[in-house]
Design a protein around this motif. Structure first.
Motif, mmCIF file in Angstrom:
data_model
loop_
_atom_site.group_PDB
_atom_site.id
_atom_site.type_symbol
_atom_site.label_atom_id
_atom_site.label_comp_id
_atom_site.label_asym_id
_atom_site.label_seq_id
_atom_site.Cartn_x
_atom_site.Cartn_y
_atom_site.Cartn_z
ATOM 1 N N PRO A 193 0.824 -1.216 0.000
ATOM 2 C CA PRO A 193 0.000 0.000 0.000
ATOM 3 C C PRO A 193 0.857 1.264 0.000
ATOM 4 C CG PRO A 193 -0.774 -1.558 1.656
ATOM 5 C CD PRO A 193 0.531 -2.079 1.160
ATOM 6 N N ALA A 194 0.408 2.269 -0.737
ATOM 7 C CA ALA A 194 1.123 3.540 -0.815
ATOM 8 C C ALA A 194 0.654 4.508 0.262
ATOM 9 C CB ALA A 194 0.945 4.169 -2.196
ATOM 10 N N GLU A 195 -0.443 4.186 0.948
ATOM 11 C CA GLU A 195 -0.949 5.059 1.994
ATOM 12 C C GLU A 195 -1.656 4.235 3.063
ATOM 13 O OE1 GLU A 195 -4.079 7.709 0.803
ATOM 14 O OE2 GLU A 195 -4.762 6.358 -0.778
ATOM 15 N N ALA A 196 -1.822 4.858 4.217
ATOM 16 C CA ALA A 196 -2.585 4.260 5.310
ATOM 17 C C ALA A 196 -3.691 5.232 5.695
ATOM 18 C CB ALA A 196 -1.681 3.991 6.515
ATOM 19 N N HIS A 197 -4.819 4.695 6.127
ATOM 20 C CA HIS A 197 -6.006 5.513 6.387
ATOM 21 C C HIS A 197 -6.386 5.496 7.865
ATOM 22 C CE1 HIS A 197 -6.841 5.434 2.021
ATOM 23 N NE2 HIS A 197 -6.500 4.153 2.097
ATOM 24 N N THR A 198 -7.064 6.529 8.301
ATOM 25 C CA THR A 198 -7.792 6.400 9.563
ATOM 26 C C THR A 198 -8.972 5.472 9.281
ATOM 27 O OG1 THR A 198 -9.274 8.256 9.131
ATOM 28 C CG2 THR A 198 -7.196 8.751 10.256
ATOM 29 N N ILE A 199 -9.468 4.825 10.304
ATOM 30 C CA ILE A 199 -10.586 3.898 10.103
ATOM 31 C C ILE A 199 -11.813 4.635 9.593
ATOM 32 C CG2 ILE A 199 -12.168 2.321 11.292
ATOM 33 C CD1 ILE A 199 -9.803 1.566 13.099
ATOM 34 N N HIS A 200 -12.062 5.834 10.121
ATOM 35 C CA HIS A 200 -13.212 6.611 9.651
ATOM 36 C C HIS A 200 -13.081 6.951 8.172
ATOM 37 C CE1 HIS A 200 -13.823 7.146 13.996
ATOM 38 N NE2 HIS A 200 -15.073 7.437 13.701
ATOM 39 N N ARG A 201 -11.874 7.319 7.762
ATOM 40 C CA ARG A 201 -11.677 7.661 6.355
ATOM 41 C C ARG A 201 -11.809 6.420 5.470
ATOM 42 N NH1 ARG A 201 -6.073 9.987 3.753
ATOM 43 N NH2 ARG A 201 -6.870 10.470 1.669
ATOM 44 N N LEU A 202 -11.300 5.288 5.952
ATOM 45 C CA LEU A 202 -11.404 4.042 5.193
ATOM 46 C C LEU A 202 -12.859 3.656 4.986
ATOM 47 C CD1 LEU A 202 -9.759 1.514 4.076
ATOM 48 C CD2 LEU A 202 -10.264 0.469 6.295
ATOM 49 N N LEU A 203 -13.656 3.751 6.044
ATOM 50 C CA LEU A 203 -15.066 3.367 5.949
ATOM 51 C C LEU A 203 -15.893 4.395 5.200
ATOM 52 C CD1 LEU A 203 -15.676 1.966 9.556
ATOM 53 C CD2 LEU A 203 -15.332 0.675 7.445
ATOM 54 N N GLY A 204 -15.443 5.635 5.173
ATOM 55 C CA GLY A 204 -16.174 6.682 4.457
ATOM 56 C C GLY A 204 -17.238 7.326 5.324
ATOM 57 N N VAL A 205 -16.879 8.428 5.965
ATOM 58 C CA VAL A 205 -17.829 9.121 6.830
ATOM 59 C C VAL A 205 -18.927 9.762 5.995
ATOM 60 C CG1 VAL A 205 -18.097 10.967 8.523
ATOM 61 C CG2 VAL A 205 -16.026 9.578 8.526
ATOM 62 N N THR A 206 -20.164 9.644 6.468
ATOM 63 C CA THR A 206 -21.301 10.268 5.800
ATOM 64 C C THR A 206 -21.926 11.304 6.725
ATOM 65 O OG1 THR A 206 -22.948 8.687 6.625
ATOM 66 C CG2 THR A 206 -21.761 8.090 4.610
ATOM 67 N N SER A 207 -22.930 11.987 6.212
ATOM 68 C CA SER A 207 -23.610 13.004 7.026
ATOM 69 C C SER A 207 -24.486 12.386 8.111
ATOM 70 C CB SER A 207 -24.471 13.901 6.126
ATOM 71 O OG SER A 207 -25.413 13.125 5.405
ATOM 72 N N GLY A 208 -24.858 11.118 7.957
ATOM 73 C CA GLY A 208 -25.691 10.448 8.957
ATOM 74 C C GLY A 208 -24.878 10.072 10.180
ATOM 75 N N PRO A 209 -25.372 10.321 11.382
ATOM 76 C CA PRO A 209 -24.622 9.992 12.596
ATOM 77 C C PRO A 209 -24.357 8.497 12.713
ATOM 78 C CG PRO A 209 -26.915 10.522 13.124
ATOM 79 C CD PRO A 209 -26.718 10.865 11.671
ATOM 80 N N GLY A 210 -23.082 8.138 12.890
ATOM 81 C CA GLY A 210 -22.712 6.740 13.046
ATOM 82 C C GLY A 210 -22.852 5.906 11.788
ATOM 83 N N ARG A 211 -22.959 6.557 10.644
ATOM 84 C CA ARG A 211 -23.129 5.829 9.379
ATOM 85 C C ARG A 211 -21.904 6.013 8.486
ATOM 86 N NH1 ARG A 211 -28.193 3.909 8.561
ATOM 87 N NH2 ARG A 211 -29.831 4.671 9.946
ATOM 88 N N PHE A 212 -21.611 4.979 7.709
ATOM 89 C CA PHE A 212 -20.461 5.010 6.811
ATOM 90 C C PHE A 212 -20.883 4.534 5.422
ATOM 91 C CE2 PHE A 212 -18.861 4.312 11.106
ATOM 92 C CZ PHE A 212 -17.874 5.283 11.206
ATOM 93 N N ARG A 213 -20.083 4.913 4.427
ATOM 94 C CA ARG A 213 -20.390 4.489 3.057
ATOM 95 C C ARG A 213 -20.208 2.984 2.885
ATOM 96 N NH1 ARG A 213 -17.920 9.394 1.793
ATOM 97 N NH2 ARG A 213 -15.879 8.430 1.455
ATOM 98 N N HIS A 214 -19.243 2.409 3.625
ATOM 99 C CA HIS A 214 -18.996 0.972 3.520
ATOM 100 C C HIS A 214 -19.562 0.249 4.747
ATOM 101 C CE1 HIS A 214 -16.466 1.220 -0.040
ATOM 102 N NE2 HIS A 214 -15.875 2.272 0.506
#
Length: 462
Positions: A216-237
């Protein structure tokens, strides 16, 4: 009950308790059931504020006339606000068969997490580990073999025990078997993610170029990896839209709370490998549920075949001062540690006898002198940013508390005045301005637009 709970947490717990008691009264609960419910609801709410996802009934007996667990269980179930695990009625509190009381949300999280763990603990390869009886056990090789055989690997070890080296060996094995394997790196904070990536690059420098090119060329925060959305506690993945990967390595997994761990594990594809790295003895989660310490416990749980403990420190041998201090802290022997630190000379650990309400002269001098190399680097050449950061990273002061004359705020103020006065930089605006050449800063909130994350450090330079 912890006497240091913040007042706002106590108010929140009391408010929750009053709400469920009114709800139970409206549903016709008897007065004796309401009395038990009032205490239980407040205690379980406070427990989550302290990092626990449940509370045993025995822990609240003293507040309830020393009633037995059987009596408390009967009263809570009669409140019509508490359900048993398999009940079809969704109520705000859940009481399991072991008499542990949960908020409904955390009970559901725990059950979902346990289901995922059990599913992923199954072997991918049933071949036993190959280890000759006359050779020294190699915990790093054992960890690699385990992770190659299973979809879940939990690797626990203190600083310098080779966790990242183990991951480097594991990823090399995976890429040898499948050069197209999609690998992702993640950590709870931006700083931890960046450190994982940098250390992994160092550990893989000797691998063949074709292997290193696939890392891997980069490492992510878990929130960034999952994809933060506008919904509270919801992620794109999530389970319906899993991450596009074959291997996920999560560093500093001891900082994972139960809620984030559930969202993460459900977003990992069914056939992918999940590798959790951490130290079960440090960096517990801020939110409720320190799941890594539970998973890595040496208790013979059903996940025991998925856990490897790295105990040999390559950075701090047991005979070194830091090694001895860490061992004494981990086994709860502060008096023994204080004894040898005050009497035995050691190059890596120095004890300064300073028991006053404020830091003494010797302590302050040690702290200020520790940053002399940093001040010199800024004064010598601000354009050599790498040298400035190396000097800054060579020394740190750790505080046990935020407030008090020995706390973070007071020492930050002391150091800021020292650095500013020592540099006396011509571009320092002076006066009430907080910004000056040489000022160190730490990010306290993720900003995905700027690409900076909680825990990142920076230096203000001309």
């Amino acid at each position: 009950m912890n006497a240091r709970i913040a007042p706002e947490m106590s108010d929140l717990a009391a408010g929750f308790s009053a709400h469920v008691v009114r709800w139970a009264a409206h549903r016709g609960a008897a007065p004796d059931a309401l009395a038990v419910l009032k205490v239980a609801a407040q205690r379980v709410s406070l427990a989550t504020a302290q990092g626990s996802v449940c509370i045993p009934l025995a822990a609240m007996a003293e507040q309830l006339e020393n009633k037995s667990a059987v009596e408390l269980r009967k009263a809570l179930l009669a409140s019509r606000i508490v359900s048993e695990p398999d009940s079809q009625v969704m109520l705000p509190l859940v009481l399991d068969t072991a008499n542990r009381l949960y908020l409904r949300r955390y009970f559901d999280y725990e059950r979902r997490f346990a289901t995922q763990l059990a599913r992923r603990a199954a072997s991918l390869n049933q071949q036993p580990l190959q280890l000759r009886l006359d050779e020294k056990p190699d915990s790093q090789r054992t960890a690699v073999d385990l992770a190659m055989r299973r979809r879940l690997a939990i690797i626990s070890g203190g600083p310098g025990t080779g966790k990242t080296t183990t991951v480097a060996l594991l990823l090399a094995r995976i890429l040898e078997e499948n050069p197209q394997a999609r690998i992702a790196l993640a950590a709870p904070t931006g700083k931890a993610a960046a450190r994982l990536l940098d250390t992994l690059r160092e550990r893989t420098a000797g691998l063949p170029e074709k292997v290193r090119a696939r890392l891997p060329a980069e490492a992510h925060t878990i929130h960034r990896l999952l994809g933060v959305t506008s919904g509270p506690g919801r992620f794109r993945h999530d389970g319906a839209k899993p991450l596009a990967l074959d291997v996920l390595v999560v560093d500093e997994a001891s900082m994972l709370d139960l809620s984030l761990a559930v969202h993460l594990i459900e977003a990992v594809p069914e056939g992918a490998r999940l590798v959790l790295l951490g130290d079960k003895d440090q960096l517990a989660a801020v939110e409720a549920g320190s799941i890594f310490a539970e998973l890595a416990a040496r208790d013979g749980s059903r996940l025991a075949d998925c856990v490897v403990w790295l105990s040999e420190s390559y950075r701090f041998p047991p005979s070194s001062g830091i090694g001895r201090l860490a061992a004494d802290i981990n086994v709860g022997e502060p008096d023994r540690a204080l004894g040898w630190m005050t009497h035995d000379a050691n190059a890596s650990v120095t004890w300064i006898d300073d028991a006053g309400g404020e830091t003494g002269v010797a302590t302050r001098n040690c702290i200020l002198q520790g940053y002399d190399a940093y001040v010199d680097a800024v004064r010598k050449d601000c354009d050599d940013k790498a040298a400035v950061f190396r000097a800054f990273d060579s020394f740190r002061v750790l505080c046990a508390v935020r407030e008090s004359p020995r706390g973070v705020r007071a020492l930050n103020g002391l150091l800021a005045r020292h650095v500013r006065t020592s540099l006396d930089h011509p571009l320092d605006p002076g006066g009430r301005s907080l910004w000056y050449p040489g000022r160190a800063v730490m990010v306290v909130r993720n900003d995905y637009v700027l690409g900076i994350f909680n825990g990142d450090t920076g230096i203000c330079l001309p």
